[in-house]
Design an enzyme around this catalytic site. Structure first.
Site, PDB file in Angstrom:
ATOM      1  N   ARG A   1       0.836  -1.222   0.000  1.00 52.39           N
ATOM      2  CA  ARG A   1       0.000   0.000   0.000  1.00 52.39           C
ATOM      3  C   ARG A   1       0.867   1.268   0.000  1.00 52.39           C
ATOM      4  O   ARG A   1       0.536   2.252   0.665  1.00 52.39           O
ATOM      5  CB  ARG A   1      -0.956   0.044   1.194  1.00 52.39           C
ATOM      6  CG  ARG A   1      -1.958  -1.048   1.257  1.00 52.39           C
ATOM      7  CD  ARG A   1      -2.894  -1.119   0.044  1.00 52.39           C
ATOM      8  NE  ARG A   1      -3.541  -2.395   0.052  1.00 52.39           N
ATOM      9  CZ  ARG A   1      -3.002  -3.474  -0.549  1.00 52.39           C
ATOM     10  NH1 ARG A   1      -1.889  -3.393  -1.240  1.00 52.39           N
ATOM     11  NH2 ARG A   1      -3.601  -4.635  -0.494  1.00 52.39           N
TER      12      ARG A   1
ATOM     13  N   SER B   1     -10.232   0.293   3.629  1.00 50.90           N
ATOM     14  CA  SER B   1      -9.617  -0.223   4.865  1.00 50.90           C
ATOM     15  C   SER B   1      -9.168   0.901   5.788  1.00 50.90           C
ATOM     16  O   SER B   1      -8.555   1.866   5.343  1.00 50.90           O
ATOM     17  CB  SER B   1      -8.409  -1.087   4.530  1.00 50.90           C
ATOM     18  OG  SER B   1      -8.811  -2.202   3.796  1.00 50.90           O
TER      19      SER B   1
ATOM     20  N   GLU C   1      -4.336   2.796   7.078  1.00 52.75           N
ATOM     21  CA  GLU C   1      -4.169   2.746   5.610  1.00 52.75           C
ATOM     22  C   GLU C   1      -4.799   3.998   5.007  1.00 52.75           C
ATOM     23  O   GLU C   1      -4.274   4.588   4.079  1.00 52.75           O
ATOM     24  CB  GLU C   1      -4.843   1.495   5.044  1.00 52.75           C
ATOM     25  CG  GLU C   1      -4.683   1.389   3.531  1.00 52.75           C
ATOM     26  CD  GLU C   1      -5.096   0.034   2.968  1.00 52.75           C
ATOM     27  OE1 GLU C   1      -4.836  -1.002   3.612  1.00 52.75           O
ATOM     28  OE2 GLU C   1      -5.690   0.029   1.872  1.00 52.75           O
TER      29      GLU C   1
HETATM   30  C1  LIG Z   1     -15.578   0.238  -0.973  1.00 52.64           C
HETATM   31  C2  LIG Z   1     -14.091   0.386  -1.052  1.00 52.64           C
HETATM   32  C3  LIG Z   1     -13.305  -0.741  -1.243  1.00 52.64           C
HETATM   33  C4  LIG Z   1     -11.915  -0.624  -1.286  1.00 52.64           C
HETATM   34  N1  LIG Z   1     -11.176  -1.766  -1.481  1.00 52.64           N
HETATM   35  C5  LIG Z   1      -9.825  -1.671  -1.567  1.00 52.64           C
HETATM   36  C6  LIG Z   1      -9.030  -2.847  -1.804  1.00 52.64           C
HETATM   37  O1  LIG Z   1      -9.523  -3.966  -1.972  1.00 52.64           O
HETATM   38  N2  LIG Z   1      -7.690  -2.686  -1.862  1.00 52.64           N
HETATM   39  C7  LIG Z   1      -7.082  -1.464  -1.716  1.00 52.64           C
HETATM   40  O2  LIG Z   1      -5.850  -1.389  -1.805  1.00 52.64           O
HETATM   41  N3  LIG Z   1      -7.818  -0.347  -1.482  1.00 52.64           N
HETATM   42  C8  LIG Z   1      -9.163  -0.409  -1.407  1.00 52.64           C
HETATM   43  N4  LIG Z   1      -9.910   0.718  -1.186  1.00 52.64           N
HETATM   44  C9  LIG Z   1      -9.237   2.008  -0.938  1.00 52.64           C
HETATM   45  C10 LIG Z   1      -9.052   2.911  -2.186  1.00 52.64           C
HETATM   46  O3  LIG Z   1     -10.026   2.657  -3.169  1.00 52.64           O
HETATM   47  C11 LIG Z   1      -7.668   2.717  -2.800  1.00 52.64           C
HETATM   48  O4  LIG Z   1      -6.653   3.134  -1.898  1.00 52.64           O
HETATM   49  C12 LIG Z   1      -7.476   3.469  -4.118  1.00 52.64           C
HETATM   50  O5  LIG Z   1      -6.220   3.137  -4.640  1.00 52.64           O
HETATM   51  C13 LIG Z   1      -7.579   4.987  -3.939  1.00 52.64           C
HETATM   52  O6  LIG Z   1      -7.859   5.557  -5.203  1.00 52.64           O
HETATM   53  P1  LIG Z   1      -8.410   7.063  -5.314  1.00 52.64           P
HETATM   54  O7  LIG Z   1      -8.428   7.441  -6.734  1.00 52.64           O
HETATM   55  O8  LIG Z   1      -9.703   7.193  -4.591  1.00 52.64           O
HETATM   56  O9  LIG Z   1      -7.257   7.835  -4.566  1.00 52.64           O
HETATM   57  P2  LIG Z   1      -7.378   8.938  -3.415  1.00 52.64           P
HETATM   58  O10 LIG Z   1      -8.037   8.336  -2.220  1.00 52.64           O
HETATM   59  O11 LIG Z   1      -7.971  10.167  -3.984  1.00 52.64           O
HETATM   60  O12 LIG Z   1      -5.827   9.185  -3.125  1.00 52.64           O
HETATM   61  C14 LIG Z   1      -5.031   8.153  -2.556  1.00 52.64           C
HETATM   62  C15 LIG Z   1      -3.556   8.571  -2.622  1.00 52.64           C
HETATM   63  O13 LIG Z   1      -3.162   8.682  -3.985  1.00 52.64           O
HETATM   64  C16 LIG Z   1      -2.595   9.966  -4.246  1.00 52.64           C
HETATM   65  N5  LIG Z   1      -2.941  10.322  -5.629  1.00 52.64           N
HETATM   66  C17 LIG Z   1      -4.155  10.246  -6.216  1.00 52.64           C
HETATM   67  N6  LIG Z   1      -4.083  10.642  -7.497  1.00 52.64           N
HETATM   68  C18 LIG Z   1      -2.793  10.991  -7.727  1.00 52.64           C
HETATM   69  C19 LIG Z   1      -2.085  11.484  -8.869  1.00 52.64           C
HETATM   70  N7  LIG Z   1      -2.680  11.709 -10.046  1.00 52.64           N
HETATM   71  N8  LIG Z   1      -0.770  11.758  -8.729  1.00 52.64           N
HETATM   72  C20 LIG Z   1      -0.128  11.547  -7.555  1.00 52.64           C
HETATM   73  N9  LIG Z   1      -0.732  11.060  -6.448  1.00 52.64           N
HETATM   74  C21 LIG Z   1      -2.054  10.788  -6.536  1.00 52.64           C
HETATM   75  C22 LIG Z   1      -3.228  10.879  -3.213  1.00 52.64           C
HETATM   76  O14 LIG Z   1      -2.439  12.025  -2.988  1.00 52.64           O
HETATM   77  C23 LIG Z   1      -3.288   9.949  -2.009  1.00 52.64           C
HETATM   78  O15 LIG Z   1      -2.032   9.890  -1.377  1.00 52.64           O
HETATM   79  C24 LIG Z   1     -11.307   0.630  -1.146  1.00 52.64           C
HETATM   80  C25 LIG Z   1     -12.110   1.783  -0.976  1.00 52.64           C
HETATM   81  C26 LIG Z   1     -13.483   1.666  -0.937  1.00 52.64           C
HETATM   82  C27 LIG Z   1     -14.312   2.911  -0.760  1.00 52.64           C
END
Ligand SMILES: Cc1cc2nc3c(=O)[nH]c(=O)nc-3n(C[C@H](O)[C@H](O)[C@H](O)COP(=O)(O)OP(=O)(O)OC[C@H]3O[C@@H](n4cnc5c(N)ncnc54)[C@H](O)[C@@H]3O)c2cc1C
Length: 257
Positions: free
Chosen positions: A132, A182, A252
């Site tokens: 992660r 998570s 996380e």
């Molecule tokens: C229902 C649900 C289920 C989930 N299941 C999982 C799972 O099975 N496994 C898992 O690992 N996670 C899971 N997650 C958590 C989440 O979806 C992940 O961490 C995902 O990778 C985050 O994507 P996001 O676009 O929402 O990023 P954000 O939450 O918007 O950002 C996350 C991080 O990425 C950085 N970031 C985003 N975009 C950029 C960019 N363009 N350039 C540089 N940095 C950037 C942000 O600064 C931040 O540090 C889940 C979430 C939900 C709501």
């Protein structure tokens, strides 16, 4: 929102203190906190490119849209992430993973814009993927495009695999509730959901938030939960768990203060 690569370069020439956000599915931001500039990449920043089994997409694209392309072009490998409300950029920055698979395993290269405005393609190795985490957690670079190395399949098989992933997720996670994914990372050799369940947290209600009845490591907003409500529950659980087991749980979810 940054709409074009030129806008990203211009922004990064002399950026203020900022934070990139994808779909915000792993972030809780304190509205009264220090981060004043929050930037997002437009889903339309780049057009997709397909070369054999390599698929390149813009970082602002949702995984749902990306999977539609994978299905259309018969490219398999990302189905394990189906149903999650995440962007490609967020998934790469977090090294999204589940069921023993991580996005970093199928990333071939990533285009970034660094402070000063330099554009660079990083190899998967240079992204320093870990559990992660990635280099994007410590460097405030903007991910603009991601190239995945996928494998050939058929649209029918990919669709079946997407459906199976969503079904599995719906059984195990509160996918349709107000949640951010998570709360804590797994401690070495342990499954945090099971640990919290064994300690009686599954379904436990706090002020405005509740630990999911499906999965104890998911926090639901059951009312009008504030940043402070979320933070205080996380700290309370950390303190209680360390007292009972000696294990320090690391969040996380990103609490942006
Ligand atoms: C229902 C649900 C289920 C989930 N299941 C999982 C799972 O099975 N496994 C898992 O690992 N996670 C899971 N997650 C958590 C989440 O979806 C992940 O961490 C995902 O990778 C985050 O994507 P996001 O676009 O929402 O990023 P954000 O939450 O918007 O950002 C996350 C991080 O990425 C950085 N970031 C985003 N975009 C950029 C960019 N363009 N350039 C540089 N940095 C950037 C942000 O600064 C931040 O540090 C889940 C979430 C939900 C709501």
């Amino acid at each position: 929102m940054l709409e074009t690569i030129d806008e990203v370069v211009e922004f990064m020439k002399d950026p203020p203190i900022f934070m990139m956000v994808g779909k915000g599915s792993n972030i809780v931001i304190n509205p009264e906190g220090n981060v004043r500039t929050i930037m997002q990449i437009s889903p339309y920043l780049s057009k997709e490119i397909i070369e054999n089994t390599f698929l390149t997409v813009g970082s602002g694209m949702s995984i749902t849209r990306c999977l539609s392309l994978c299905q259309k072009y018969g490219l398999s490998g990302l189905e394990f992430a189906a149903g999650v409300p995440a962007s490609i950029g967020g998934m790469v920055a977090m090294n999204f993973g589940c069921w023993g698979i991580e996005v970093g395993n199928i990333v071939s290269r990533v285009r970034v814009v660094k402070k000063g405005g330099a554009i660079q393609w990083l190899t998967s190795k240079e992204c320093q993927f870990g559990y992660r985490t990635s280099i994007f957690q410590s460097q405030n670079w903007v991910v603009t495009d991601v190239q995945f190395c996928l494998s050939k399949s058929t649209p029918e098989d990919i669709q079946a695999s997407i459906k199976a992933s969503i079904k599995q997720r719906l059984n195990k996670q509160p996918l349709r509730d107000k949640t951010f994914g998570s709360i804590f990372k797994n401690p070495p050799g342990q499954h945090v959901g099971k640990l919290l369940e064994d300690l009686g947290y599954k379904g436990k209600q706090f002020q405005n938030v509740q630990l999911s009845r499906k999965h104890a490591n998911f926090l639901l907003n059951t009312g009008k939960a504030t940043f402070q409500d979320v933070k205080s529950v996380i700290v309370t659980i950390q303190e209680e768990v360390i007292t009972q087991t000696g294990i320090h749980l690391k969040p996380e979810v990103h609490l942006v203060t």
